[in-house]
Design a protein around this motif. Structure first.
Motif, PDB file in Angstrom:
ATOM      1  N   GLY B 623       0.890  -1.022  -0.099  1.00 27.08           N
ATOM      2  CA  GLY B 623      -0.122  -0.085   0.133  1.00 27.08           C
ATOM      3  C   GLY B 623       0.700   1.380  -0.178  1.00 27.08           C
ATOM      4  N   ASP B 624       0.140   2.412  -0.427  1.00 27.02           N
ATOM      5  CA  ASP B 624       1.097   3.627  -0.392  1.00 27.02           C
ATOM      6  C   ASP B 624       0.376   4.766   0.285  1.00 27.02           C
ATOM      7  OD1 ASP B 624      -1.032   4.171  -2.023  1.00 27.02           O
ATOM      8  OD2 ASP B 624       0.101   4.153  -3.937  1.00 27.02           O
ATOM      9  N   PHE B 625       0.430   5.761  -0.004  1.00 22.93           N
ATOM     10  CA  PHE B 625       0.029   7.112   0.596  1.00 22.93           C
ATOM     11  C   PHE B 625      -1.503   7.085   0.487  1.00 22.93           C
ATOM     12  CE2 PHE B 625      -1.917  11.344   0.110  1.00 22.93           C
ATOM     13  CZ  PHE B 625      -1.215  12.056   1.220  1.00 22.93           C
ATOM     14  N   HIS B 657       8.078  13.165   4.412  1.00 26.90           N
ATOM     15  CA  HIS B 657       8.691  13.447   3.082  1.00 26.90           C
ATOM     16  C   HIS B 657       8.160  14.730   2.728  1.00 26.90           C
ATOM     17  CE1 HIS B 657       9.024  13.288  -1.053  1.00 26.90           C
ATOM     18  NE2 HIS B 657       9.575  11.685  -1.136  1.00 26.90           N
ATOM     19  N   PRO B 658       9.052  15.647   2.345  1.00 30.11           N
ATOM     20  CA  PRO B 658       8.573  17.128   2.073  1.00 30.11           C
ATOM     21  C   PRO B 658       7.685  17.279   0.984  1.00 30.11           C
ATOM     22  CG  PRO B 658      11.091  16.639   1.400  1.00 30.11           C
ATOM     23  CD  PRO B 658      10.596  15.562   2.133  1.00 30.11           C
ATOM     24  N   GLY B 659       7.492  16.197  -0.078  1.00 27.06           N
ATOM     25  CA  GLY B 659       6.608  16.264  -1.007  1.00 27.06           C
ATOM     26  C   GLY B 659       5.488  15.276  -1.053  1.00 27.06           C
ATOM     27  N   ARG B 660       5.354  14.550   0.094  1.00 27.48           N
ATOM     28  CA  ARG B 660       4.439  13.677   0.167  1.00 27.48           C
ATOM     29  C   ARG B 660       3.647  13.901   1.840  1.00 27.48           C
ATOM     30  NH1 ARG B 660       6.790   8.230  -2.654  1.00 27.48           N
ATOM     31  NH2 ARG B 660       7.014   9.124  -4.610  1.00 27.48           N
ATOM     32  N   GLN B 661       3.186  15.066   1.966  1.00 22.13           N
ATOM     33  CA  GLN B 661       2.638  15.049   3.138  1.00 22.13           C
ATOM     34  C   GLN B 661       1.466  16.221   2.935  1.00 22.13           C
ATOM     35  OE1 GLN B 661       4.514  18.193   5.967  1.00 22.13           O
ATOM     36  NE2 GLN B 661       6.370  17.463   4.973  1.00 22.13           N
ATOM     37  N   ALA B 662       0.320  16.009   3.845  1.00 26.45           N
ATOM     38  CA  ALA B 662      -0.938  17.070   3.648  1.00 26.45           C
ATOM     39  C   ALA B 662      -1.329  17.189   4.973  1.00 26.45           C
ATOM     40  CB  ALA B 662      -1.907  16.351   2.676  1.00 26.45           C
ATOM     41  N   GLU B 663      -1.686  18.489   5.091  1.00 24.74           N
ATOM     42  CA  GLU B 663      -2.617  18.670   6.423  1.00 24.74           C
ATOM     43  C   GLU B 663      -3.997  18.445   6.207  1.00 24.74           C
ATOM     44  OE1 GLU B 663      -1.088  20.086   9.272  1.00 24.74           O
ATOM     45  OE2 GLU B 663       0.697  19.464   7.955  1.00 24.74           O
ATOM     46  N   ILE B 664      -4.721  17.958   7.160  1.00 23.65           N
ATOM     47  CA  ILE B 664      -6.044  17.536   6.890  1.00 23.65           C
ATOM     48  C   ILE B 664      -6.835  18.656   7.484  1.00 23.65           C
ATOM     49  CG2 ILE B 664      -7.844  15.756   7.238  1.00 23.65           C
ATOM     50  CD1 ILE B 664      -5.392  13.637   7.556  1.00 23.65           C
ATOM     51  N   VAL B 665      -7.469  19.501   7.049  1.00 21.09           N
ATOM     52  CA  VAL B 665      -8.200  20.800   7.513  1.00 21.09           C
ATOM     53  C   VAL B 665      -9.811  20.674   7.042  1.00 21.09           C
ATOM     54  CG1 VAL B 665      -6.219  21.737   7.391  1.00 21.09           C
ATOM     55  CG2 VAL B 665      -7.868  22.117   5.670  1.00 21.09           C
ATOM     56  N   LYS B 666     -10.477  21.259   7.950  1.00 21.36           N
ATOM     57  CA  LYS B 666     -11.979  21.325   7.790  1.00 21.36           C
ATOM     58  C   LYS B 666     -12.049  23.140   8.037  1.00 21.36           C
ATOM     59  CE  LYS B 666     -16.575  20.840   9.222  1.00 21.36           C
ATOM     60  NZ  LYS B 666     -17.440  20.497   8.275  1.00 21.36           N
ATOM     61  N   GLY B 667     -12.162  23.730   6.948  1.00 22.64           N
ATOM     62  CA  GLY B 667     -12.049  25.345   7.252  1.00 22.64           C
ATOM     63  C   GLY B 667     -10.801  25.474   7.763  1.00 22.64           C
ATOM     64  N   ASN B 668     -10.902  26.212   8.912  1.00 18.79           N
ATOM     65  CA  ASN B 668      -9.533  26.668   9.801  1.00 18.79           C
ATOM     66  C   ASN B 668      -9.166  25.644  10.895  1.00 18.79           C
ATOM     67  OD1 ASN B 668     -11.513  27.548  11.279  1.00 18.79           O
ATOM     68  ND2 ASN B 668     -10.966  29.717  11.410  1.00 18.79           N
ATOM     69  N   LEU B 669      -9.976  24.509  10.876  1.00 18.20           N
ATOM     70  CA  LEU B 669      -9.681  23.658  11.909  1.00 18.20           C
ATOM     71  C   LEU B 669      -8.690  22.417  11.389  1.00 18.20           C
ATOM     72  CD1 LEU B 669     -13.389  23.106  13.174  1.00 18.20           C
ATOM     73  CD2 LEU B 669     -11.512  24.238  14.103  1.00 18.20           C
ATOM     74  N   LYS B 670      -7.836  22.291  12.103  1.00 19.26           N
ATOM     75  CA  LYS B 670      -6.595  21.352  11.898  1.00 19.26           C
ATOM     76  C   LYS B 670      -7.072  19.974  12.330  1.00 19.26           C
ATOM     77  CE  LYS B 670      -2.944  24.298  11.198  1.00 19.26           C
ATOM     78  NZ  LYS B 670      -1.669  25.203  11.620  1.00 19.26           N
ATOM     79  N   LEU B 671      -7.391  19.023  11.513  1.00 20.11           N
ATOM     80  CA  LEU B 671      -8.058  17.740  11.829  1.00 20.11           C
ATOM     81  C   LEU B 671      -6.782  16.856  12.145  1.00 20.11           C
ATOM     82  CD1 LEU B 671     -11.263  17.077   9.808  1.00 20.11           C
ATOM     83  CD2 LEU B 671     -11.101  18.274  11.589  1.00 20.11           C
ATOM     84  N   GLY B 672      -5.846  17.247  11.350  1.00 18.97           N
ATOM     85  CA  GLY B 672      -4.634  16.262  11.349  1.00 18.97           C
ATOM     86  C   GLY B 672      -3.823  16.153  10.211  1.00 18.97           C
ATOM     87  N   PHE B 673      -2.747  15.230  10.065  1.00 12.93           N
ATOM     88  CA  PHE B 673      -1.810  15.346   8.942  1.00 12.93           C
ATOM     89  C   PHE B 673      -2.024  13.785   8.276  1.00 12.93           C
ATOM     90  CE2 PHE B 673       0.730  14.747  12.884  1.00 12.93           C
ATOM     91  CZ  PHE B 673       1.538  13.596  12.432  1.00 12.93           C
ATOM     92  N   ILE B 674      -1.021  13.734   7.242  1.00 10.48           N
ATOM     93  CA  ILE B 674      -0.880  12.406   6.634  1.00 10.48           C
ATOM     94  C   ILE B 674       0.325  12.570   5.875  1.00 10.48           C
ATOM     95  CG2 ILE B 674      -2.502  13.144   4.621  1.00 10.48           C
ATOM     96  CD1 ILE B 674      -3.231   9.929   4.501  1.00 10.48           C
ATOM     97  N   GLY B 675       1.098  11.571   5.762  1.00 11.72           N
ATOM     98  CA  GLY B 675       2.034  11.532   4.824  1.00 11.72           C
ATOM     99  C   GLY B 675       3.061  10.385   5.039  1.00 11.72           C
ATOM    100  N   GLN B 676       4.113  10.509   4.108  1.00 12.64           N
ATOM    101  CA  GLN B 676       5.119   9.357   3.912  1.00 12.64           C
ATOM    102  C   GLN B 676       6.193   9.929   4.985  1.00 12.64           C
ATOM    103  OE1 GLN B 676       6.580   8.211  -0.012  1.00 12.64           O
ATOM    104  NE2 GLN B 676       8.558   7.278   1.105  1.00 12.64           N
ATOM    105  N   ILE B 677       6.856   8.791   5.724  1.00 16.42           N
ATOM    106  CA  ILE B 677       7.747   9.236   6.853  1.00 16.42           C
ATOM    107  C   ILE B 677       9.135   9.430   5.898  1.00 16.42           C
ATOM    108  CG2 ILE B 677       9.260   7.873   8.368  1.00 16.42           C
ATOM    109  CD1 ILE B 677       6.727   8.937   9.721  1.00 16.42           C
ATOM    110  N   HIS B 678       9.696  10.743   6.525  1.00 17.43           N
ATOM    111  CA  HIS B 678      10.893  10.937   5.915  1.00 17.43           C
ATOM    112  C   HIS B 678      11.856   9.863   5.954  1.00 17.43           C
ATOM    113  CE1 HIS B 678      14.507  13.464   4.840  1.00 17.43           C
ATOM    114  NE2 HIS B 678      13.673  14.534   4.854  1.00 17.43           N
ATOM    115  N   PRO B 679      12.603   9.586   4.682  1.00 15.82           N
ATOM    116  CA  PRO B 679      13.693   8.391   4.914  1.00 15.82           C
ATOM    117  C   PRO B 679      14.681   8.471   6.057  1.00 15.82           C
ATOM    118  CG  PRO B 679      13.637   9.621   2.751  1.00 15.82           C
ATOM    119  CD  PRO B 679      12.584  10.347   3.452  1.00 15.82           C
TER     120      PRO B 679
END
Lengths: 356, 808
Positions: B623-625, B657-679
């Motif tokens: 599996g991947d991102f 990973h600087p090119g594989r991360q995202a902030e999970i937001v709803k409006g201005n609320l920060k729900l969390g984040f997701i991404g690939q671990i930096h090697p």
């Protein structure tokens, strides 16, 4: 040849043909040859004009009968052929049903979590509300309000992790990692006795959660583990109610035949206090490896809430009484699944987790 | 706490139950038996034998042939024991009997060893003479036994051939180990346990009658005591013994001490130990001739004072350590250990006995600060009854006289400024029954109290509590006494019958349950870890020096650096477990955890930190991102957190990973984040596979979640579908295009589905083609082609402005 004879002949010949045919195409040919525009029966019908008018209804009936008989036979034969063809197809489709099923990757609940949820289910059924409290706590909730004042020897017994201590020895304002979920007792009672808060008496709660004691990690110890605290406060609560509650819990959680036994014990925040043994759920009390041959397993500590604790938490002990109990969750998990090393619970190897 | 049954029986002579009944019953009355050792286990058919005659074995140099008189007969026994001689009386096991173990003292077999007649090198032998180890005992308990060879009864034992040898050795006994709870100070003594046994089995309790004859004189002429710090020393009793004769103590005393695991030293030391076991009161003996000015002064030490204890260690004191001083200098740490300078030696002639009541808390804290745990301290820390001090010192002096160990000077120095008085509590049988849910008669209650030595005063309906029961302070305490002797088993069984309450999970628990279900249905297994970790974690996660995550709650007394701070990020646990799985060659692993991180509001803490419950998902292999993202999307959808939710591309999290991360937001609320671990983080955790993680704020998800659903009719009017193939620069995110499509599509746009992303020769270097399927529907009428065309044209116009073209 009369029409009647002609009809009989057609019927006889074609019924034989139908019976002899073995595929859909030849059957269709037969159908056309009889019932088609130039079919034999159609021809007979065309000859009806030569029949005397008074005989026509009778002849018509004969034709219809012959036609119905042939159609029925055709249909039956068609079904038979189709059935046979499908049966052959099904036979060709035979698969090896002993091959393994296609599986989706499914995760597993942590065994500790399974135990918590099983326990919660039993107590929810008995009218308990599941509540939680903070893991980083004030001394007063973890100790002082539970009859464990500064310098009480029980504090040493529980090897507390401190976050912050006042400069001058121990204090109720010290911040620590809670050593017992009993801290939630104090919080809930204070809430119930505070008229500005929503919570009211009676109290009937169950509070599972993480607790901490300064024990080095080994097969039976961990500096972080879980307890489940139960608390009931109402008018007229008795020790008999405590016994009955625990007996019912034990039967529902460990099995209908489980028996419970209370032994006198001491906890600073309950009086009278008891430890509770149940008949071993592995051997039913005969004695085995799990119960170390005694037939009994110690599962929890309990008692009647100490009147001084009620008082400190703002509840009048002359009016209210109650009981409390505390269960060590890992103990239950390890016993239930016969896990011989507590460290396995915290390693999270999927080959371990996948077994639950 | 260990007690031999024989010692209990000394004070409860009518006690006549077997060991099993004893341990079961006394456990149920509150003295939890942890275990017991039957000292005569597997000892069968063992009698006293007298060696009448010894002859050489004809075929073996190391064996001899003995004729042994075992009372009823004389039997022949072949032995290899080197110490046998004619006339000796020895324990002899007969044919068909059993011994506990071998003579080398190795661990005892469960069923012992059966002894049968047989031939040794051709000579018949009808039994065996026993070494003490074969009887399951040791030279610690029987110092007179030889190092190698059979046990020989000393002349003074008075045994004769045919006697029960086990009886003669005092081995028909059992040592019971109890877990005594901290409130029952009185039970850390033989007397206390004997009293419990007497009440449990309804037998008469016969404690020693203490009487000191005295030999004249006046103790005040020999010594004086001054207690300066009375807050730490409630009572100090002293007596003086002259004409000391140091020697061995009698066998009965040695035996009793041995059963407690205490080695006999001499009569004087043995007496103090004996009384400490018997009554639970530690005492100390000073050589009066070494006590300067024959004066005892009890007062606190000064900060930094040095003192050498009798174990030869120099210790640094502080002003909370209570000291025993003589007229010039400190001579002992009160209640913990005496000093080297006043140590009792064999040449002692005059003795000062100390029996005091020191403050338990002070002793506990001093003992901990000095890192000096002694038997005496362990007794004091429980908080002794001050009245015990006098009883014990008199008992010791009585034993001094009985053992002929010295002459006790008349009188006791007793500094006891505020004597404790016996408390009284109202006798409230109705309240006790109400608390217990019982219907126990007043008479039964009073009978129990009487046996517990509580006095009932009918005039004012009160009970007088003896001072040794400092734990009895209120009605509930008395109710427990009634309950445990009435029997917890005999309390009826009922259920609370008050106001009914609603059993329920909290809403947050329900949401957590849904998160678990979704994680598990996607192959993630529940993990469990620690709340504390090492501050090194921040480096492993590449967090910069000034990262807010480094502001963590730290533990004052951690088990080590690895457990020293409360975690502020949940990734360390997850990475550790993934690495464990990876390094154990599991091909893939998917784990989730729902647990807290701890965010201080200020440091140092002024109030409790914020405990934030976090759902952490982690995986490697298979599996991947987007696999992980799908799980997050599924959860959010299940909780109806959909509108306005977006995965914002980011690069702010150093552990990802600087090119594989995202902030999970709803409006201005920060729900969390997701991404690939930096090697590099992967390297730090020793894991070579690509790892993907996500973390979600459970509190926020709980707050935003909703289960309100409203049924919408199944569409009655047909839909029109348009597929768009768009070509653009690679850097444009699909999410941006989707936003534009949704906005422009308006009410008519029912759904947007991405169905292809293509990069390659056909679209040119640095470009990509993205294909969407758009479904339009009007809920009120049949949509016409031209309506859709209008919308799509507008959309294409917009996209063109972003440099996006329709693929030709």
């Amino acid at each position: 040849m009369t029409i009647k004879e002609r009809l009989e002949q057609i019927s006889k010949e074609n019924l034989a043909k139908i019976a002899g045919s073995s595929d859909v195409a030849s059957l269709n040919d037969i159908k056309v040859a009889i019932l088609g525009k130039k079919g034999e029966l159609t021809q007979v019908l065309k000859g009806m004009k030569d029949v005397a008018p008074e005989d026509r209804p009778k002849v018509g009936q004969l034709v219809n009968e012959a036609r119905a008989a042939l159609e029925q036979k055709l249909e039956e034969k068609m079904k038979e052929i189709n059935r046979r063809a499908r049966a052959e197809k099904l036979k060709r489709e035979t698969i090896d049903v002993t091959l393994p099923g296609t599986r989706k990757l499914i995760g597993h609940r942590h065994p500790n979590q399974i135990a918590v949820e099983d326990l919660e289910r039993v107590f929810i059924g008995m009218g308990y509300e599941i509540v939680s409290g903070p893991e980083v706590e004030y001394d007063r909730n973890n100790f002082e309000l539970l009859n464990i004042p500064a310098n009480h020897p029980a504090k040493d017994e529980q090897d507390t992790f401190y976050i912050q201590r006042s400069a001058s020895g121990e204090s109720r304002d010290d911040i620590l990692l809670r050593t017992q979920t009993s801290s939630v007792q104090a919080r809930i009672m204070l809430e119930a006795s505070d008229p500005t808060k929503d919570r009211q008496l009676p109290i009937k709660i169950l509070s599972p959660g993480r607790v901490f004691r300064a024990d080095e990690v080994d097969a039976t110890h961990s500096p972080s583990f879980h307890q489940i605290e139960g608390l009931v406060i109402d008018k007229g609560i008795t020790m008999a109610d405590l016994k009955g509650t625990l007996a019912q819990f034990a039967r529902e959680f460990f099995g209908e035949k489980t028996k419970t036994k209370l032994r006198p014990h001491h906890f600073p925040f309950t009086e009278p206090s008891a430890e509770v043994d149940i008949t071993c759920f592995k051997c039913g009390g005969k004695g085995c490896r799990v119960c170390k041959g005694s037939g009994w397993i110690e599962i929890l500590g309990c008692g009647m809430v100490h009147p001084h604790v009620l008082e400190m938490c703002g509840i009048d002990p002359e009016v209210y009484s109650g009981f409390a109990f505390g269960i060590g969750l890992e103990r239950i998990t390890l016993l239930k699944y016969e896990i011989d090393d507590m460290r396995l619970l915290y390693e999270n190897d999927t080959r371990f987790l996948g077994q639950f | 706490m260990n007690t031999p049954i024989s010692w209990i029986k000394a004070y409860v002579p009518d006690l006549d139950v077997d060991i099993k009944t004893f341990t079961d019953e006394i456990t149920l009355s509150g003295s939890h038996v942890e275990g017991y050792v039957e000292r005569d286990k597997n000892l069968e058919k063992i009698v006293v034998g007298k060696i009448e005659k010894i002859e050489k074995h004809p075929d073996a140099d190391k064996l001899v042939v003995c004729q042994v008189n075992v009372g009823a007969e004389t039997i022949q026994i072949v032995t290899g024991a080197p110490n046998v001689k004619e006339g000796d009386l020895v324990p002899t096991v007969l044919d068909g009997g059993r011994v506990a173990g071998g003579h080398d003292g190795s661990p005892l077999p469960e069923d012992g060893i059966k002894i049968k007649k047989g031939k040794l090198r051709g000579v018949e032998s009808f039994g065996m003479m026993c070494a003490i180890e074969e009887l399951g005992s040791s030279r610690d308990l029987f110092p007179e036994a030889p190092e190698d060879g059979v046990y020989v009864f000393p002349a003074e034992s008075g045994v004769k051939p045919g006697d029960d040898a086990i009886e003669a050795l005092g081995l028909h006994d059992a040592v019971v180990e109890y877990e005594i709870t901290s409130n029952r100070v009185d039970c850390f003594s033989i007397i206390g346990m004997a009293r419990e046994a007497a009440v449990t089995f309804k037998k008469k309790f016969v404690p020693p009658v203490i009487e000191v004859k005295g030999s004249g004189g006046n103790v005040n002429d020999y010594a004086s005591v001054e207690v300066v710090d009375t807050d730490l020393c409630r009572r100090y009793c002293a007596r003086v013994v002259t004409d000391l004769k140091i020697g061995p103590s009698p066998k009965w005393m040695r035996d009793r001490l041995a059963a407690q695991g205490i080695r006999s030293i001499n009569n004087l030391v043995d007496i103090t130990n004996y009384v400490m076991e018997e009554y639970g009161q530690p005492m100390h003996a000073f050589d009066l001739d070494t006590v300067a000015g024959h004066k005892i002064v009890v007062k606190r030490a000064k900060d930094g004072d040095k003192f050498t204890t009798l174990d030869g260690q120099e210790r640094t004191l502080d002003s909370e350590v209570l000291m025993i001083n003589d007229g010039e200098k400190p001579i002992g740490i009160a209640g913990i250990m005496g000093g080297e300078n006043s140590m009792v030696t064999d040449s002692i002639s005059t003795l000062l006995f100390e029996s005091a009541c020191f403050d338990g808390t002070n002793i506990r804290l001093s003992s901990r600060r000095l890192n000096l745990a002694t038997d005496a301290a362990s007794k004091f820390v429980k908080g002794l009854d001050p009245n015990l001090a006098l009883t014990a010192i008199n008992r010791a002096c009585q034993l001094i006289e009985e053992l002929g160990c010295g002459k006790v000077v008349d009188g006791v120095i007793d500094v006891y400024p505020e004597p404790v008085s016996e408390k009284t509590l109202p006798f409230e049988p109705d309240k006790m029954n109400a608390l217990l849910g019982t219907d126990i008669s007043k008479e039964e209650m009073l009978d129990i109290f009487e046996r517990l030595e509580l006095k009932y005063n009918s005039a004012d309906n009160t009970l007088t509590i003896p001072t040794f029961r400092q734990d009895l302070l209120c009605m509930a305490d008395l109710a427990e006494e009634v309950a445990r002797f009435h029997g917890y088993d005999n309390i009826p069984v009922s259920l609370p019958h008050g106001e009914s309450t609603a059993g329920k999970l909290s809403y947050a628990d329900r949401i957590a349950g849904i998160a678990r279900d979704i994680a598990e249905s996607n192959g993630f297994s529940g993990a469990m870890g620690y709340s504390f970790e090492s501050p090194k974690v921040f480096d492993k996660l590449l967090l910069p020096e000034d990262a807010k995550e480094r502001k963590a709650v730290s533990i004052l007394n951690p088990l080590g650096e690895d457990f020293s701070i409360m975690r502020t990020v949940s990734l360390n646990g997850m990475m550790t477990w993934l690495a464990t799985n990876y390094n154990r060659r599991n091909k893939y692993a998917r784990l989730y955890e729902i647990a807290n991180i701890y965010i201080p509001k200020s440091l140092p803490l002024e109030e409790l930190p914020i405990e934030k419950q976090v759902l952490t998902l982690g995986m490697f292999g298979d599996g991947d991102f987007f696999t992980l993202k799908g799980v997050v999307e599924e959860l959010l959808e299940k909780l109806a957190i959909v509108d306005g939710v977006s995965f914002e591309p980011g690069s702010s999290r150093p552990y990802l990973h600087p090119g594989r991360q995202a902030e999970i937001v709803k409006g201005n609320l920060k729900l969390g984040f997701i991404g690939q671990i930096h090697p590099e983080v992967g390297d730090n955790y020793d894991i070579k596979a690509d790892c993907y993680v996500a973390a979600l704020d459970m509190e926020l998800l709980t707050k935003l979640s909703s289960f309100d659903r409203k049924y919408e009719g199944v569409a009655k009017f047909p839909a029109i579908t348009r597929d768009l193939a768009l070509v653009m620069d690679k850097g444009i995110f699909v999410g941006e295009i989707e936003k534009v499509i949704k906005k422009t599509g308006g009410k008519l746009l029912e759904s947007v589905k991405l169905f292809d992303v293509y990069e390659g020769e056909q679209v040119g270097e640095g470009r990509k083609s993205v294909a969407f399927s758009l479904t339009f529907r009007d809920k009120t009428k049949t949509l016409e082609d031209k309506d859709v065309t209008t919308v799509v044209d507008k959309l294409l116009e917009q996209l063109k402005g972003m440099g996006i073209e329709i693929r030709g």
